[in-house]
Design an enzyme around this catalytic site. Structure first.
Site, PDB file in Angstrom:
ATOM      1  CG  ASP A  10     -11.532   9.431 -24.214  1.00  0.00           C
ATOM      2  OD1 ASP A  10     -12.528  10.175 -24.006  1.00  0.00           O
ATOM      3  OD2 ASP A  10     -11.136   8.596 -23.376  1.00  0.00           O
ATOM      4  CG  ASP A  15      -8.647   7.878 -21.426  1.00  0.00           C
ATOM      5  OD1 ASP A  15      -9.159   8.886 -20.895  1.00  0.00           O
ATOM      6  OD2 ASP A  15      -9.290   7.047 -22.090  1.00  0.00           O
ATOM      7  CG  ASN A  39     -11.541  12.420 -21.952  1.00  0.00           C
ATOM      8  OD1 ASN A  39     -12.617  12.652 -21.417  1.00  0.00           O
ATOM      9  ND2 ASN A  39     -10.776  11.391 -21.631  1.00  0.00           N
ATOM     10  CB  THR A 123     -10.585   3.757 -21.413  1.00  0.00           C
ATOM     11  OG1 THR A 123      -9.639   4.356 -22.325  1.00  0.00           O
ATOM     12  CG2 THR A 123     -10.070   2.418 -20.947  1.00  0.00           C
ATOM     13  CG  PHE A 164     -17.625  12.053 -21.218  1.00  0.00           C
ATOM     14  CD1 PHE A 164     -16.584  11.439 -21.897  1.00  0.00           C
ATOM     15  CD2 PHE A 164     -18.025  13.327 -21.621  1.00  0.00           C
ATOM     16  CE1 PHE A 164     -15.935  12.087 -22.944  1.00  0.00           C
ATOM     17  CE2 PHE A 164     -17.383  13.984 -22.674  1.00  0.00           C
ATOM     18  CZ  PHE A 164     -16.342  13.355 -23.340  1.00  0.00           C
ATOM     19  CG  ASN A 165     -16.171   6.983 -21.807  1.00  0.00           C
ATOM     20  OD1 ASN A 165     -15.682   8.034 -22.187  1.00  0.00           O
ATOM     21  ND2 ASN A 165     -15.538   6.164 -20.970  1.00  0.00           N
ATOM     22  CG  HIS A 238     -13.795   7.582 -14.276  1.00  0.00           C
ATOM     23  ND1 HIS A 238     -14.967   7.348 -13.600  1.00  0.00           N
ATOM     24  CD2 HIS A 238     -13.562   8.906 -14.170  1.00  0.00           C
ATOM     25  CE1 HIS A 238     -15.434   8.486 -13.111  1.00  0.00           C
ATOM     26  NE2 HIS A 238     -14.614   9.448 -13.433  1.00  0.00           N
ATOM     27  CG  ASP A 239     -10.626   5.718 -18.712  1.00  0.00           C
ATOM     28  OD1 ASP A 239     -10.172   6.746 -19.223  1.00  0.00           O
ATOM     29  OD2 ASP A 239     -11.847   5.428 -18.718  1.00  0.00           O
TER      30      ASP A 239
HETATM   31  O1  RIB Z   1     -16.954   9.249 -17.319  1.00  0.00           O
HETATM   32  C1  RIB Z   1     -15.587   8.979 -17.229  1.00  0.00           C
HETATM   33  C2  RIB Z   1     -15.032   8.657 -18.572  1.00  0.00           C
HETATM   34  O2  RIB Z   1     -15.142   9.785 -19.411  1.00  0.00           O
HETATM   35  C3  RIB Z   1     -13.525   8.329 -18.530  1.00  0.00           C
HETATM   36  O3  RIB Z   1     -13.234   7.432 -19.568  1.00  0.00           O
HETATM   37  C4  RIB Z   1     -12.881   9.656 -18.800  1.00  0.00           C
HETATM   38  O4  RIB Z   1     -11.600   9.532 -19.429  1.00  0.00           O
HETATM   39  C5  RIB Z   1     -13.847  10.250 -19.780  1.00  0.00           C
HETATM   40  O5  RIB Z   1     -13.525   9.743 -21.048  1.00  0.00           O
HETATM   41 CA    CA Z   2     -11.474   7.927 -21.148  1.00  0.00          CA
END
Ligand code: RIB
Ligand code: CA
Length: 309
Positions: A10, A15, A39, A123, A164-165, A238-239
């Site tokens: 996203d 990403d 996102n 991701t 978040f994801n 993160h990703d």
């Molecule tokens: O929490 C981080 C995640 O949430 C990452 O994948 C970032 O791109 C958002 O999507």
């Molecule tokens: Ca992401």
């Protein structure tokens, strides 16, 4: 032999860096990039994915997927990635045409026709992956691994205990963790050890190609969020962790665990409940990444981006 992967993302700043890591690597053959609303909206993340592929000079299928979570309204992260999902980053224009959601069928077709097992690298929210596993359950045996960014053993970044994801589509995450497909979860525990600090960012601007310049812009913009909203003096990769694990699992320390996803808690919805060592005997259904050799990740990112346009 390159590992055949599908990246479901996203984009989104991190990403985008994960895509650069993957497309510039020697280890991965990216069979497709699919996009999931997260996102930003599907229109934005699909547009960003197409523009990033063009920027990198990469060749692959790009297919849009879910417009929203399985059973909830979409929550985006525009406060982090901006109204376009890639605010402040110069990307080439790309004629998107009419957006027809087909990611799940594209993923199924690739997996079905592949002689080898495929690795999935989500991701973003897990909506597309949950739909794939639900609509085409017979394909589970042809999925070698799901290396996902999401969740956490401790803490959260959207609520006190949800990342978040997972938070965006907890029902999808619940389906994925109950699927029986091997999973490695790169959650906040490891991603917060994969921070590119302000003083480390300049090196990407010296690579001298369009992708390096874009990576530098991404880091600057991503840093702006972290410096204003956290005590981190950097940007969290993160990703990239989910991609890096597939490229080079040796740079990670992982623990076997049983992971459940909370989908009903008034205060805890979206939490990944991580039982390290499976103390309750529910069966190991995932590995959780807890540590990473960050210097190795930085080298991998620099090397990959140097190989792109
Ligand atoms: O929490 C981080 C995640 O949430 C990452 O994948 C970032 O791109 C958002 O999507
Ligand atoms: Ca992401």
């Amino acid at each position: 032999m390159k590992k055949k992967v599908i990246i479901d993302c996203d984009p989104g700043y991190d990403d985008a860096l994960a895509l650069m890591l993957a497309f510039g690597s020697d280890e991965l053959q990216v069979e497709a990039v699919t996009t999931c609303a997260g996102n930003q909206t599907q229109e934005m993340v699909y547009t960003n994915a197409k523009r990033l592929i063009k920027l990198m000079g990469a060749k692959t299928i790009v297919a849009p997927g879910a417009l929203k979570p399985l059973s909830r309204g979409l929550v985006t992260a525009s406060s982090v990635h901006g109204e376009t999902g890639m605010d402040g980053v110069d990307l080439p224009d790309e004629d998107i045409g009419e957006i027809k959601s087909c990611a799940v069928d594209i993923m199924a077709d690739i997996i079905e026709k592949s002689d080898e097992k495929i690795i999935l690298i989500p991701t973003g929210p897990l909506t597309n992956i949950a739909l794939l596993l639900s609509i085409y359950p017979h394909l589970k045996e042809k999925i070698e691994l799901i290396s996902l960014m999401g969740g956490a053993c401790n803490g959260g970044n959207v609520t006190a205990c949800a990342e978040f994801n997972i938070y965006v589509d907890p029902e999808a995450a619940d389906i994925v963790f109950k699927s029986g497909v091997p999973i490695v979860m790169s959650g906040l525990d490891v991603t917060h050890k994969a921070v590119i600090y302000k003083e480390e960012m300049d090196i990407f601007g010296t690579i001298g190609n369009a992708s390096g310049n874009a990576a530098f812009q991404i880091l600057q913009n991503y840093y702006k969020f972290y410096s204003q909203h956290t005590d981190l003096n950097g940007a969290v990769m993160h990703d990239a962790c989910a991609v890096a694990y597939v490229m080079n699992p040796e740079i990670f320390e992982c623990k076997d665990c049983h992971i459940d996803v909370e989908t009903k808690g008034e205060h805890t919805t979206g939490q990944t409940v991580v039982d390290i060592g499976d103390k309750r005997g529910n069966g190991i259904n995932a590995k959780i990444a807890m540590n990473i050799d960050k210097e190795a990740l930085m080298k991998m990112m620099y090397s990959s981006i140097s190989r792109l346009l």
